[in-house]
Design an enzyme around this catalytic site. Structure first.
Site, PDB file in Angstrom:
ATOM      1  N   GLU A 142     -11.773 -36.271  -0.650  1.00  0.00           N
ATOM      2  CA  GLU A 142     -11.044 -36.601  -1.890  1.00  0.00           C
ATOM      3  C   GLU A 142     -10.342 -35.366  -2.430  1.00  0.00           C
ATOM      4  OE1 GLU A 142     -13.236 -38.608  -5.004  1.00  0.00           O
ATOM      5  OE2 GLU A 142     -14.343 -39.821  -3.545  1.00  0.00           O
ATOM      6  N   GLU A 155     -21.147 -39.166  -3.084  1.00  0.00           N
ATOM      7  CA  GLU A 155     -21.406 -38.027  -3.976  1.00  0.00           C
ATOM      8  C   GLU A 155     -22.793 -38.034  -4.601  1.00  0.00           C
ATOM      9  OE1 GLU A 155     -18.366 -37.617  -6.956  1.00  0.00           O
ATOM     10  OE2 GLU A 155     -17.083 -36.523  -5.577  1.00  0.00           O
TER      11      GLU A 155
HETATM   12  C1  GAL Z   1     -15.178 -38.752  -7.474  1.00  0.00           C
HETATM   13  C2  GAL Z   1     -15.657 -40.091  -6.935  1.00  0.00           C
HETATM   14  C3  GAL Z   1     -14.506 -41.078  -6.858  1.00  0.00           C
HETATM   15  C4  GAL Z   1     -13.720 -41.083  -8.139  1.00  0.00           C
HETATM   16  C5  GAL Z   1     -13.272 -39.679  -8.461  1.00  0.00           C
HETATM   17  C6  GAL Z   1     -12.490 -39.558  -9.729  1.00  0.00           C
HETATM   18  O1  GAL Z   1     -16.231 -38.015  -7.920  1.00  0.00           O
HETATM   19  O2  GAL Z   1     -16.215 -39.932  -5.673  1.00  0.00           O
HETATM   20  O3  GAL Z   1     -15.004 -42.342  -6.577  1.00  0.00           O
HETATM   21  O4  GAL Z   1     -14.533 -41.572  -9.141  1.00  0.00           O
HETATM   22  O5  GAL Z   1     -14.366 -38.859  -8.600  1.00  0.00           O
HETATM   23  O6  GAL Z   1     -11.354 -40.308  -9.674  1.00  0.00           O
END
Ligand code: GAL
Length: 856
Positions: free
Chosen positions: A264, A193
């Site tokens: 994600e 990110e």
């Molecule tokens: C995203 C990140 C993850 C985790 C998530 C929140 O932005 O890539 O590693 O931090 O947010 O749980």
């Protein structure tokens, strides 16, 4: 006849056809994934075939190796194809060039288990990972390399990043774990990110060269499988830019040659000390997933599928809690969370029924009217369709291919044959369960788990070590401790002359301290005089507290405490912690103030008890007293216990304790802080899944301690003679501690006449499907249990949710007796949700069957 053949995922089977025509299939070798992995604009292409893949994140150090096979199996049973994990640099290389891949850190074994289960793996090497993990996964020594600047075009940083990334890639290669070598690893990620929310731009003109360098460094490692960067719109080819978020249906790839991938999909959110517990309704997750696949996506990963536990001092932060449950389909303890797990499993089956059509073509998307949309994947004989109502208020009735379909708000119906509805994301066929942690009293009981033989050791306030250092002025904490400990003492003495007015007239002096965080305890002349803490939104501490000074020398000891190092944001590594000043004593002669900030301070990194290794319980200093000292700050406690009976996951209820860290048989179960409660406001009794989700939308547990229960892994216990050690900072009563196990109270289901049939009935012929109709299936989650009682059954217009069902105006009189007859004594029962079974209590109204049962 005997022949060798390759099964699904390339598992080599030996099939023996007996004369009677019976096949025996036996897997001879560990699953082999002969796999050439590439991609095109539609999908990842494995062995020449485009694939629709469902993935889920499980971070190996957030559970114990003995839990891994079960977590992976439950993921597979839930319909996952891929397990995604980050790689956590700081646990693997705690000291530069000294590696640790043992126990919970055994990445390779984890990946092998994933492969053995027949699943693929996505390895997100980072090595910056964010992940609510201490310092975003970077080891602290990295920060001390001369001239280093993190995550930018900086030679020392790039050299270290490359060395670690290459080390991991090499280890995976050595074990032949890349799909290109016949292993399960089909993807890897570099960075994390960096292109998100202005981070890249904060690094100025050196950011882009860094992105390009990271991309070519990764590709040069020759894994034979594709690399992704997530949230990286400028990811250069051949790297695939992927999406992270609660929704990714609107995501556009940055190249017409890469597939639409979602790395994600947040199944809930993380918990912070001082925060309420976030949850995300499964109807919304299912909607988001279906929308993504409806709009051309082909790879989707749940972050997290199993969140687990931040053992030890692994939490990031600051203020990330020890539990990383995340409201994931598998809960912190690895238990199935229903209806989340079950409904998503059904969703995965529905999507997989569409796979052939989906990978064959791009979708044709058309509007069906206001807030509604159809996507059709059609080629030759294949046709699959997704019908969406993305309005948040009203039901929609849409006409598609000459048929009419009813779509509840914020829902997608999946039609694997472009005609019949296999699933609607807002209509849950899965069971739901109500479970509770039941505490076992710490009094001696037959089932073990009673804590006995309490002893304690006082931790001195202030400097006790020979390794203390003295310096003029206030030092930043992380640079001083290198995160070897949460604790840093700042100490000095102040001389107070006899003629100070407060010594005569009883007026007060005040101690004023400002700190970058995260927690501060102040001791004056050895006594705790006050504490302050920051919160997840603002880690700074500012306190002004009345203190009592004596004529002559006064000892001032400030204990500054970190609660997980920053893991997110541009330059997160430079955020800093500890007392930055001013430190002042106020209320001296003529109202004057003494500024202590630039005086000479003595510093001690860590606690005496840490230095002498009290955490494993082995010291001759443990003192047993007739009355155990309680409610006093700075104290170590130790007790013995036998393992509580049974093999179900175990947790410890920390009611009564203040803040500190706990160890079981020398292994840290994490920081505890049951006294930090969530604010009173912001929670909703029931959360409306309709409409866009955000991490503050659905919160529970307001006004209550953020985390009372702490996971004690079963594999860390012996049957008897276990040692519990606690360090308590603020004051607590350890005799109130108790073990808890989770017990399922109820199994429920609620299905309406308008629900699609259970997805398992999809293959039935049209006639049989019509005959069966919507069906409520109830099943006891535990293999040895049967349905023993029906607590509630209603056919008509029942109200409420599992645990609080009530009859509506319309109800059949037979519901309870019909359900009892069909279910009691069985592990599983199916009931037709139909007036043919229950009679019609209200003609013309869509009726539901709601059942709550218990299993014993
Ligand atoms: C995203 C990140 C993850 C985790 C998530 C929140 O932005 O890539 O590693 O931090 O947010 O749980």
């Amino acid at each position: 006849m005997m022949m060798g053949m390759k099964g699904r995922n390339g598992c080599y089977y030996l099939s023996v056809m007996l004369v009677y025509g019976v096949f025996f299939l036996h897997c001879l070798v560990m699953t082999s994934f002969a796999g050439n992995v590439t991609y095109d604009h539609r999908a990842l292409v494995i062995d020449g075939k485009r694939r629709v893949l469902i993935s889920g994140s499980i971070h190996y150090p957030r559970s114990t190796p003995d839990m891994w096979p079960d977590l992976i199996q439950k993921s597979k049973d839930g319909g996952l194809d891929v397990i995604e994990t980050y790689v956590f640099w700081n646990i693997h290389e705690p000291v530069r060039n000294k590696y640790d891949f043992e126990g919970r850190n055994d990445l390779i074994n984890f990946v092998k288990l994933v492969g053995k289960a027949g699943l693929y793996a996505h390895i997100r090497i980072g090595p910056y990972v964010c992940a609510e993990w201490n310092y975003g996964g970077f080891p602290l020594w990295l920060h001390f390399i001369p001239g280093i600047e993190f995550r930018t075009d900086n030679e020392p940083f790039k050299a270290e990043m490359k060395r670690f990334t290459a080390k991991i890639v090499d280890m995976i290669k050595q074990e032949n774990l890349y799909a290109s070598q016949g292993g399960p690893v089909i993807l890897s990620q570099i960075e994390n990110e960096y292109g998100n929310g202005g981070i890249e731009s904060s690094y100025g003109p050196r950011a882009k060269p860094y992105v390009n360098w990271a991309a070519s460094m990764a590709t040069s490692l020759d894994t034979g499988v594709p690399w992704v960067m997530c949230q990286q719109p400028d990811a250069p080819p051949p790297i695939i830019n992927t999406c992270n978020g609660f929704y990714c249906d609107q995501f556009k790839t940055n190249s017409d040659k890469t597939p639409k991938m979602w790395t994600e999909n947040w199944t809930g959110w993380f918990l912070s000390f001082g925060g309420a517990v976030p949850y995300r309704p499964v109807e919304d997750i299912a909607f988001a997933v279906a929308r993504f696949f409806q709009r051309g996506g082909t790879f989707q990963n749940y972050y997290m599928y199993h969140g687990g536990t931040n053992f030890g001092r692994t939490t990031g932060g600051p203020f990330i809690a020890t539990s990383y449950d995340y409201d994931a389909p598998l809960d912190e303890y690895g238990l199935i969370r229903q209806p989340k797990w079950g409904h998503l499993k059904d969703l995965h089956k529905a999507i997989k029924l569409c796979e052939a059509a989906m990978v064959a073509t791009d979708p044709t998307i058309t509007s069906l009217g206001s807030n509604t949309e159809a996507s059709v994947y059609k080629t030759g004989s294949q046709c699959a369709a997704f019908l969406a109502n993305f309005g948040t208020q009203s039901d929609a009735s849409v006409s598609f291919n000459g048929n009419s379909y009813h779509l509840p708000p914020w829902s997608v119906s999946i039609l694997p044959d472009c005609k019949n509805v296999a699933l609607n994301t807002a209509k849950i066929n899965s069971v739901s369960t109500i479970s509770k942690f039941v505490t076992h009293s710490s009094e001696a009981d037959a089932s073990g788990g009673s804590l006995s033989g309490w002893t304690s050791i006082n931790e001195p306030a202030g400097i006790s070590s020979d390794n203390a250092l003295t310096k003029t002025g206030l030092m930043e904490q992380i640079n001083t401790t290198a995160d070897k400990s949460d604790y840093l003492w700042y100490s000095l003495s102040v001389n107070v002359k006899n003629d100070e007015p407060f010594l005569q007239d009883g007026s007060e002096t005040a101690l004023h301290v400002e700190s970058l965080g995260h927690v501060l305890h102040t001791f004056v002349n050895g006594k705790l005089s006050g504490s302050g803490k920051g919160n997840s939104g603002n880690s700074k501490v500012s306190i002004e507290i009345p203190v009592t000074l004596v004529p002559g020398k006064n000892k001032i000891d400030l204990l500054s405490v970190t609660v997980g190092l920053q893991n997110y944001g541009a330059f997160f590594d430079l955020k800093g912690a500890g007392i930055t000043g001013p430190v002042q004593l106020k209320g001296f002669k003529n109202g004057s103030t003494i500024d202590l900030s630039s005086k000479q301070w003595t510093y001690q990194v860590g606690l005496k008890g840490e230095e002498s290794g009290l955490s494993n319980g082995g010291s001759s200093l443990w003192k047993s007293q007739s009355a155990l000292p309680t409610n006093q700050p700075l104290i170590w406690y130790k007790a013995n216990f036998d393992a509580p009976a049974g093999d179900t996951p175990l947790s410890m209820d920390f009611t009564g304790m203040g803040k500190g860290e706990a160890w079981v048989n020398g292994q840290s179960i994490g920081r505890f802080w049951p006294t930090y409660s969530a604010p009173n406001g912001g929670c909703t009794g029931s959360c409306n899944y309709r409409g866009s989700y955000n991490s503050n939308k659905c919160l529970k547990n307001c006004g209550k301690p953020s985390q009372l229960l702490y996971h004690v892994p079963r594999s860390w216990l012996k049957s008897s003679g276990n040692v519990l050690v606690l360090f308590e900072e603020m004051g607590g009563n350890p005799t109130k501690l108790s073990f808890a196990t989770r017990e399922i109270q109820s199994v429920c289901s609620r299905v309406s006449e308008a629900h699609p049939l259970p997805i398992d009935m999809w293959d039935l012929e049209d006639d049989a499907r019509k005959k069966a109709g919507p069906t409520l299936s109830l099943e006891c989650p535990h293999p040895d249990k049967v349905i023993s009682s029906i607590k509630f059954a209603s056919f008509g217009t029942p109200q409420g949710t599992c645990g609080s069902f009530s009859h509506g105006r319309c109800r059949s009189n037979h519901a309870l007796s019909v359900v009892k007859k069909a279910c009691i004594g069985s592990k599983r029962c199916n009931l037709g949700v139909s007036i043919n079974v229950f009679g019609d209590p209200c003609i013309g109204v869509t009726k539901s069957l709601a059942v709550e049962a218990s299993c014993t």
